[in-house]
Design a protein around this motif. Structure first.
Motif, PDB file in Angstrom:
ATOM      1  N   ILE A 180      94.820  26.262  52.673  1.00  0.00           N
ATOM      2  CA  ILE A 180      93.987  25.109  52.990  1.00  0.00           C
ATOM      3  C   ILE A 180      94.354  24.504  54.338  1.00  0.00           C
ATOM      4  CG2 ILE A 180      93.334  22.775  52.247  1.00  0.00           C
ATOM      5  CD1 ILE A 180      93.661  23.886  49.339  1.00  0.00           C
ATOM      6  N   CYS A 181      95.630  24.169  54.541  1.00  0.00           N
ATOM      7  CA  CYS A 181      96.015  23.493  55.786  1.00  0.00           C
ATOM      8  C   CYS A 181      96.646  24.425  56.813  1.00  0.00           C
ATOM      9  CB  CYS A 181      96.964  22.339  55.479  1.00  0.00           C
ATOM     10  SG  CYS A 181      98.596  22.829  54.897  1.00  0.00           S
TER      11      CYS A 181
ATOM     12  N   TYR B 298      98.164  35.305  43.165  1.00  0.00           N
ATOM     13  CA  TYR B 298      97.826  36.594  43.770  1.00  0.00           C
ATOM     14  C   TYR B 298      98.327  36.688  45.208  1.00  0.00           C
ATOM     15  CZ  TYR B 298      94.947  37.995  39.820  1.00  0.00           C
ATOM     16  OH  TYR B 298      94.516  38.356  38.575  1.00  0.00           O
ATOM     17  N   GLY B 299      99.519  36.165  45.465  1.00  0.00           N
ATOM     18  CA  GLY B 299     100.123  36.252  46.785  1.00  0.00           C
ATOM     19  C   GLY B 299      99.607  35.253  47.801  1.00  0.00           C
TER      20      GLY B 299
ATOM     21  N   ARG C 182      87.898  29.546  47.020  1.00  0.00           N
ATOM     22  CA  ARG C 182      86.954  30.619  46.706  1.00  0.00           C
ATOM     23  C   ARG C 182      87.147  31.807  47.638  1.00  0.00           C
ATOM     24  NH1 ARG C 182      82.747  33.006  48.380  1.00  0.00           N
ATOM     25  NH2 ARG C 182      82.403  31.670  50.160  1.00  0.00           N
ATOM     26  N   LYS C 183      87.272  31.554  48.932  1.00  0.00           N
ATOM     27  CA  LYS C 183      87.405  32.648  49.890  1.00  0.00           C
ATOM     28  C   LYS C 183      88.736  33.378  49.779  1.00  0.00           C
ATOM     29  CE  LYS C 183      86.336  30.531  53.768  1.00  0.00           C
ATOM     30  NZ  LYS C 183      85.953  30.241  55.155  1.00  0.00           N
ATOM     31  N   ASN C 184      89.797  32.665  49.445  1.00  0.00           N
ATOM     32  CA  ASN C 184      91.130  33.256  49.497  1.00  0.00           C
ATOM     33  C   ASN C 184      91.689  33.711  48.155  1.00  0.00           C
ATOM     34  OD1 ASN C 184      92.191  32.925  52.381  1.00  0.00           O
ATOM     35  ND2 ASN C 184      91.231  30.974  51.940  1.00  0.00           N
ATOM     36  N   ILE C 185      91.273  33.097  47.071  1.00  0.00           N
ATOM     37  CA  ILE C 185      91.862  33.429  45.780  1.00  0.00           C
ATOM     38  C   ILE C 185      90.841  33.982  44.796  1.00  0.00           C
ATOM     39  CG2 ILE C 185      93.076  32.520  43.755  1.00  0.00           C
ATOM     40  CD1 ILE C 185      94.472  30.556  45.635  1.00  0.00           C
TER      41      ILE C 185
ATOM     42  N   VAL D  86      90.905  37.443  42.342  1.00  0.00           N
ATOM     43  CA  VAL D  86      90.894  37.415  40.878  1.00  0.00           C
ATOM     44  C   VAL D  86      89.737  38.252  40.364  1.00  0.00           C
ATOM     45  CG1 VAL D  86      90.625  35.940  38.851  1.00  0.00           C
ATOM     46  CG2 VAL D  86      92.050  35.185  40.761  1.00  0.00           C
ATOM     47  N   ILE D  87      88.564  38.089  40.936  1.00  0.00           N
ATOM     48  CA  ILE D  87      87.389  38.850  40.507  1.00  0.00           C
ATOM     49  C   ILE D  87      87.609  40.334  40.759  1.00  0.00           C
ATOM     50  CG2 ILE D  87      84.953  39.297  41.027  1.00  0.00           C
ATOM     51  CD1 ILE D  87      84.765  36.211  41.592  1.00  0.00           C
ATOM     52  N   ARG D  88      88.146  40.691  41.911  1.00  0.00           N
ATOM     53  CA  ARG D  88      88.410  42.090  42.236  1.00  0.00           C
ATOM     54  C   ARG D  88      89.386  42.691  41.224  1.00  0.00           C
ATOM     55  NH1 ARG D  88      90.485  42.009  47.641  1.00  0.00           N
ATOM     56  NH2 ARG D  88      88.498  41.081  48.117  1.00  0.00           N
TER      57      ARG D  88
END
Length: 70
Positions: free
Chosen positions: A8-9, A20-21, A50-53, A57-59
């Motif tokens: 985020i920052c 997930y790292g 959403r973009k990073n995690i 998770v979905i993959r």
């Protein structure tokens, strides 16, 4: 391996939440928990997650589901 940064920052992570790292620093975690949902910042945080995690998770779910045999 490079240093982990908050998704985020962008600050270097010394501790915080790791999923997930990918990490969220304690400061951003606290802000997110106490934030009103009707703000632009909340939408920004949500988009960063959403973009990073979420995609990881979905993959991972897709990979695990493909290993089932019928």
């Amino acid at each position: 391996m490079g240093k982990q940064v908050c998704i985020i920052c962008g600050k270097t992570l010394n501790n915080g939440i790791m999923i997930y790292g990918k990490g969220i620093c304690p400061c951003c975690e606290k802000r997110l928990i106490n934030m009103d949902r009707d703000t632009d910042f909340y939408e920004y945080y949500k988009e960063c997650i959403r973009k990073n995690i979420a995609e990881l998770v979905i993959r991972e779910e897709e990979i695990n589901c493909q290993s089932y045999r019928f």
